[in-house]
Design a protein around this motif. Structure first.
Motif, PDB file in Angstrom:
ATOM      1  N   MET A  60      32.806  52.797  31.342  1.00 53.29           N
ATOM      2  CA  MET A  60      33.649  51.890  30.593  1.00 53.29           C
ATOM      3  C   MET A  60      35.098  52.334  30.735  1.00 53.29           C
ATOM      4  O   MET A  60      35.385  53.506  30.826  1.00 53.29           O
ATOM      5  CB  MET A  60      33.264  51.879  29.112  1.00 53.29           C
ATOM      6  N   ALA A  61      35.974  51.362  30.769  1.00 54.62           N
ATOM      7  CA  ALA A  61      37.404  51.643  30.848  1.00 54.62           C
ATOM      8  C   ALA A  61      38.124  50.757  29.827  1.00 54.62           C
ATOM      9  O   ALA A  61      37.681  49.652  29.537  1.00 54.62           O
ATOM     10  CB  ALA A  61      37.922  51.348  32.249  1.00 54.62           C
ATOM     11  N   ILE A  62      39.197  51.260  29.287  1.00 57.31           N
ATOM     12  CA  ILE A  62      40.011  50.479  28.347  1.00 57.31           C
ATOM     13  C   ILE A  62      41.200  49.908  29.120  1.00 57.31           C
ATOM     14  O   ILE A  62      41.908  50.631  29.819  1.00 57.31           O
ATOM     15  CB  ILE A  62      40.525  51.375  27.190  1.00 57.31           C
TER      16      ILE A  62
ATOM     17  N   GLU B  77      40.695  51.683  42.354  1.00 57.14           N
ATOM     18  CA  GLU B  77      39.357  52.288  42.456  1.00 57.14           C
ATOM     19  C   GLU B  77      38.306  51.375  41.830  1.00 57.14           C
ATOM     20  O   GLU B  77      37.210  51.223  42.358  1.00 57.14           O
ATOM     21  CB  GLU B  77      39.315  53.658  41.755  1.00 57.14           C
ATOM     22  N   MET B  78      38.645  50.768  40.703  1.00 62.68           N
ATOM     23  CA  MET B  78      37.719  49.867  40.019  1.00 62.68           C
ATOM     24  C   MET B  78      37.445  48.629  40.878  1.00 62.68           C
ATOM     25  O   MET B  78      36.317  48.167  40.986  1.00 62.68           O
ATOM     26  CB  MET B  78      38.331  49.455  38.675  1.00 62.68           C
ATOM     27  N   LEU B  79      38.502  48.098  41.494  1.00 60.94           N
ATOM     28  CA  LEU B  79      38.357  46.920  42.342  1.00 60.94           C
ATOM     29  C   LEU B  79      37.504  47.226  43.568  1.00 60.94           C
ATOM     30  O   LEU B  79      36.662  46.418  43.974  1.00 60.94           O
ATOM     31  CB  LEU B  79      39.727  46.393  42.757  1.00 60.94           C
ATOM     32  N   LYS B  80      37.703  48.396  44.158  1.00 61.90           N
ATOM     33  CA  LYS B  80      36.893  48.785  45.319  1.00 61.90           C
ATOM     34  C   LYS B  80      35.424  48.900  44.928  1.00 61.90           C
ATOM     35  O   LYS B  80      34.549  48.453  45.660  1.00 61.90           O
ATOM     36  CB  LYS B  80      37.400  50.098  45.911  1.00 61.90           C
ATOM     37  N   THR B  81      35.159  49.501  43.770  1.00 57.63           N
ATOM     38  CA  THR B  81      33.786  49.648  43.294  1.00 57.63           C
ATOM     39  C   THR B  81      33.123  48.289  43.124  1.00 57.63           C
ATOM     40  O   THR B  81      31.951  48.110  43.447  1.00 57.63           O
ATOM     41  CB  THR B  81      33.755  50.419  41.948  1.00 57.63           C
ATOM     42  N   ALA B  82      33.888  47.310  42.634  1.00 49.30           N
ATOM     43  CA  ALA B  82      33.355  45.966  42.406  1.00 49.30           C
ATOM     44  C   ALA B  82      33.454  45.086  43.652  1.00 49.30           C
ATOM     45  O   ALA B  82      33.092  43.917  43.608  1.00 49.30           O
ATOM     46  CB  ALA B  82      34.107  45.314  41.250  1.00 49.30           C
ATOM     47  N   ASN B  83      33.965  45.643  44.761  1.00 56.78           N
ATOM     48  CA  ASN B  83      34.140  44.896  46.011  1.00 56.78           C
ATOM     49  C   ASN B  83      35.013  43.652  45.787  1.00 56.78           C
ATOM     50  O   ASN B  83      34.694  42.567  46.240  1.00 56.78           O
ATOM     51  CB  ASN B  83      32.791  44.525  46.624  1.00 56.78           C
TER      52      ASN B  83
END
Length: 81
Positions: free
Chosen positions: A1-3, A20-26
């Motif tokens: 989780m991230a705020i 990093e979050m965008l890469k993880t979610a493609n």
């Protein structure tokens, strides 16, 4: 989780995500997202029903995406030229 915080974008509110979050979610710039509201929850999903231009198929787009990811640093270097 991230705020994450809502920020003002013109007359609207928006949310930003770390790379990093965008890469993880493609996810990448220009991707369309499906937005679903369930009470106080917001569910975001990548829209997989995007209509591609005539003559461009999903296989080509996947191959292009792979090339872009593979040469990401080189493309970023070309921006400043």
């Amino acid at each position: 989780m991230a705020i994450r915080k809502l920020t003002k974008v013109g007359n609207s509110l928006g949310i930003t995500f770390p790379v990093e979050m965008l890469k993880t979610a493609n996810l990448a710039f220009g991707d369309e997202l499906e937005v679903e509201f369930k009470g106080e929850e917001i569910i975001l999903r990548k829209n997989k029903n995007v209509k591609l231009p005539k003559g461009v198929d999903a296989e080509f787009m996947e191959m292009l995406s792979d090339v872009i990811k593979e040469h990401d640093e080189a493309f970023k270097g070309l921006v400043d030229r």
